[in-house]
Structure formats: C-alpha cells, structure tokens
Design a protein around this motif. Structure first.
Motif, PDB file in Angstrom:
ATOM      1  N   GLY A   6       0.778  -1.226   0.000  1.00 48.20           N
ATOM      2  CA  GLY A   6       0.000   0.000   0.000  1.00 48.20           C
ATOM      3  C   GLY A   6       0.812   1.279   0.000  1.00 48.20           C
ATOM      4  N   LEU A   7       2.136   1.176  -0.162  1.00 47.07           N
ATOM      5  CA  LEU A   7       2.987   2.358  -0.199  1.00 47.07           C
ATOM      6  C   LEU A   7       3.104   2.865  -1.631  1.00 47.07           C
ATOM      7  CD1 LEU A   7       5.770   1.031   2.180  1.00 47.07           C
ATOM      8  CD2 LEU A   7       4.134   2.839   2.707  1.00 47.07           C
ATOM      9  N   GLU A   8       3.126   4.185  -1.792  1.00 40.81           N
ATOM     10  CA  GLU A   8       3.270   4.799  -3.108  1.00 40.81           C
ATOM     11  C   GLU A   8       4.752   5.057  -3.365  1.00 40.81           C
ATOM     12  OE1 GLU A   8       2.046   8.851  -5.577  1.00 40.81           O
ATOM     13  OE2 GLU A   8       1.022   8.364  -3.681  1.00 40.81           O
ATOM     14  N   VAL A   9       5.328   4.281  -4.276  1.00 36.79           N
ATOM     15  CA  VAL A   9       6.756   4.395  -4.584  1.00 36.79           C
ATOM     16  C   VAL A   9       6.933   5.439  -5.677  1.00 36.79           C
ATOM     17  CG1 VAL A   9       8.843   3.180  -5.278  1.00 36.79           C
ATOM     18  CG2 VAL A   9       7.079   1.973  -3.967  1.00 36.79           C
ATOM     19  N   VAL A  10       7.476   6.584  -5.306  1.00 40.46           N
ATOM     20  CA  VAL A  10       7.648   7.688  -6.246  1.00 40.46           C
ATOM     21  C   VAL A  10       8.850   7.459  -7.151  1.00 40.46           C
ATOM     22  CG1 VAL A  10       8.133  10.169  -6.427  1.00 40.46           C
ATOM     23  CG2 VAL A  10       6.516   9.324  -4.705  1.00 40.46           C
ATOM     24  N   ALA A  11       9.926   6.874  -6.607  1.00 46.42           N
ATOM     25  CA  ALA A  11      11.138   6.657  -7.397  1.00 46.42           C
ATOM     26  C   ALA A  11      11.904   5.464  -6.837  1.00 46.42           C
ATOM     27  CB  ALA A  11      12.020   7.903  -7.380  1.00 46.42           C
ATOM     28  N   VAL A  12      12.602   4.772  -7.744  1.00 39.81           N
ATOM     29  CA  VAL A  12      13.494   3.680  -7.361  1.00 39.81           C
ATOM     30  C   VAL A  12      14.890   4.043  -7.842  1.00 39.81           C
ATOM     31  CG1 VAL A  12      14.041   1.232  -7.586  1.00 39.81           C
ATOM     32  CG2 VAL A  12      11.648   1.984  -7.539  1.00 39.81           C
ATOM     33  N   LEU A  13      15.823   4.195  -6.908  1.00 38.55           N
ATOM     34  CA  LEU A  13      17.195   4.588  -7.228  1.00 38.55           C
ATOM     35  C   LEU A  13      18.107   3.418  -6.906  1.00 38.55           C
ATOM     36  CD1 LEU A  13      17.000   8.151  -5.642  1.00 38.55           C
ATOM     37  CD2 LEU A  13      16.638   7.521  -8.029  1.00 38.55           C
TER      38      LEU A  13
END
Length: 308
Positions: free
Chosen positions: A32-39
C-alpha cells in the motif's frame, strides 16, 4: 505514504540479485505504499542517490542495505523533514533490530505501511555519521578483512574469519591512544575501543542491543586486557547479559570525547564500514537529529525520573 526506494546492490543480502530493486518495489506497492522513485546502484554512487531521494516530494526514504547504507542515508537526511525507513538487508541489521523492525523482509515492509515517526540520536566523528557504533582496533581490522573477502566467504570462509578474529585478539598489538572525556587527556592501551550511539542493554539475550536511541549520549567501551582468560570471561558475561561492569572493560557515558594518536591515520569502523581518518578523532552526539519509521508498538516507554 509516499516513499523513495534507494537500493545498495553491493550490500550483503543483495549481492548477485540483479532483480532485487524491482522485487522490492513490487513488495512496497503491494503493502500500500506509493513508490515515487526507485534509485538502484552500488555503493559507488550511494551518496548522490541518497541526496536525490531526499529532494523528492516523499514522506520517507526506504533504504535497502546494511547499517553502512543506513548511515549514509542519515548523513543525507539530517536537517530534512524526510524519515528514514531501513529494510533489514545487511549482515547485522543492528539499527533495524533496535527499532523493532522485523528481520523478515515482508514483515518489515508491512511495518512501514502502518508505522510511526520518531527521532533518534546520531553520532558524529570528524563529520562522519554513525547510528550504531564507531570502533577502533581489532574490530575495524576484522571488518576490513571481511569486506575484502566477502564475495568469496561461504561457510568455510566465515569460519576462517572467526578463527582469524580470535587470533587477532592475541596477536594484534594494543593501541596506544590519548583519550579526553572532558577532564583532560589520559593515555590508555587497548586492543578494542567502541563508541556507541547510546548505551547497550544488559540482560540475557541482549548482546549489542539498545532499547533507547534518544538518550543524547555516547558510551565508550574500551578493553583493558585481551589475554586468554579475560577474553573468555568477557565472552561468557556477554552471553549471560552481565558484561558492562567487567573489570577488564572501561565504560564512560559522555556527550563528546576526543581520541588522539601519534599515528598519521587511524582505521575507524562506523556501522560496519571502515575508513582511515586523521586524528584527533572528535566524537559528539547529535540529539534527536534523525527522523525514522518504527513499529507503533516498538516505541520505548518513558523513563521515570529519579526522586530528588
């Protein structure tokens, strides 16, 4: 909750897993987490990726790595309104355990979906941050050896590492350093010096664990002798949870301290990562300088004030 995921692919649990970042992103979204970016990347550009994540419009930075990765994140997040959410994907995962975050990955991610924000202390030595401890002497040398051979450790390699550590306790010469705890410098000889970000707990099963991360103090532990019998006795007392008052262990609780040496450089291990730092080493505590996520049930009970 909006999060950015920063992955250190060179951390112990992620070595040889090229799809780790995508798998972690899917698990975070599934919780349920909103992942804005994956680095994603290795340790070579970790600092810049942490800074990039800090500047995003997110509530927390989820770090995938060990305690060294988490300490790097802390340096980037100091002074910001972003919270640190450490996934237990290193070798020791000391901070995650102290925060009450489960070592099981899925359980840890579930925690972050319904976590609370708290503030913890940060240790500093000559501008380098640590959240667990800073070590000199034998522990730092063993960590350097472990990092050199980590890719080829295996079961046999780990046993060799343990045996090498026991031999080092006897063969490695004691350091001769100056120690100033605020009352003027004194000279000590020790094979192992640990500066902990808040004191370690005592009690059966509590080995290198801390129930409070916000006391606003550093705790210095320095061994006086490491010959056969004192080492065995100290090891037994650690296992039984009654070790901090051992006669061969010097303990001090301070806000800051200075370590001096005639050596041009001292090998220092901060949260499992070694580096060479020119003395004097100036240690200080930064009270409640970092926001972190932790399980709501893991919040420490307030300490009772002693009667006047």
């Amino acid at each position: 909750m909006k999060v950015a995921l920063v992955v250190n692919s060179s951390s112990g649990s992620l070595l040889g897993k090229p799809d780790a970042a995508a798998e972690l992103e899917a698990k975070l979204r599934g919780a349920g987490l909103e992942v804005v970016a994956v680095l994603d990347g290795d340790a070579s550009d970790l600092v810049s990726r942490m800074a990039q994540a800090r500047d995003l419009s997110v509530d927390a930075i989820v770090t995938a790595g060990g305690d060294g990765t988490i300490a790097t994140a802390a340096e980037a997040l100091l002074g910001s309104d972003k919270a640190l959410a450490p996934l237990p994907l290193g070798t020791m995962n000391l901070l995650a355990k102290d925060l009450g975050i489960p070592v099981d990955l899925d359980a840890a991610i579930a925690v972050f979906a319904d976590a609370e924000t708290t503030e913890i202390d940060v240790g500093d030595v000559n501008g380098h941050k640590f959240l667990c401890n800073s070590m000199l002497g034998v522990p730092a040398r063993l960590a350097e050896r472990r990092e050199r051979n980590r890719l080829h450790m295996g079961v046999v390699g780990w046993w060799r590492h343990v045996i090498a550590g026991l031999k080092s306790m006897y063969r490695y010469p004691a350091m001769r350093i100056g120690l100033d705890l605020g009352d003027g410098p004194v000279t000590i000889r020790s094979k192992a010096v640990v500066v902990a970000d808040n004191a370690y707990d005592e009690g059966f099963g509590h080995v290198l664990t801390r129930s409070r991360l916000d006391r606003g103090e550093l705790t210095l532990y320095a061994t006086r002798r490491l010959s056969a019998w004192p080492l065995v006795r100290l090891s037994i007392r650690m296992a039984l949870g009654r070790w901090t008052d051992d006669v061969d262990l010097e303990t001090h609780h301070v806000k800051e301290l200075t370590v001096t040496s005639r050596r041009r450089l001292l090998r220092v291990m901060n949260d499992g990562e070694t580096r060479l730092i020119a003395p004097p080493l100036k240690y200080r505590i930064l009270p409640k300088a970092l926001k972190v996520l932790r399980p709501k049930s893991a919040a420490p009970a307030p300490e009772l004030e002693s009667a006047a």
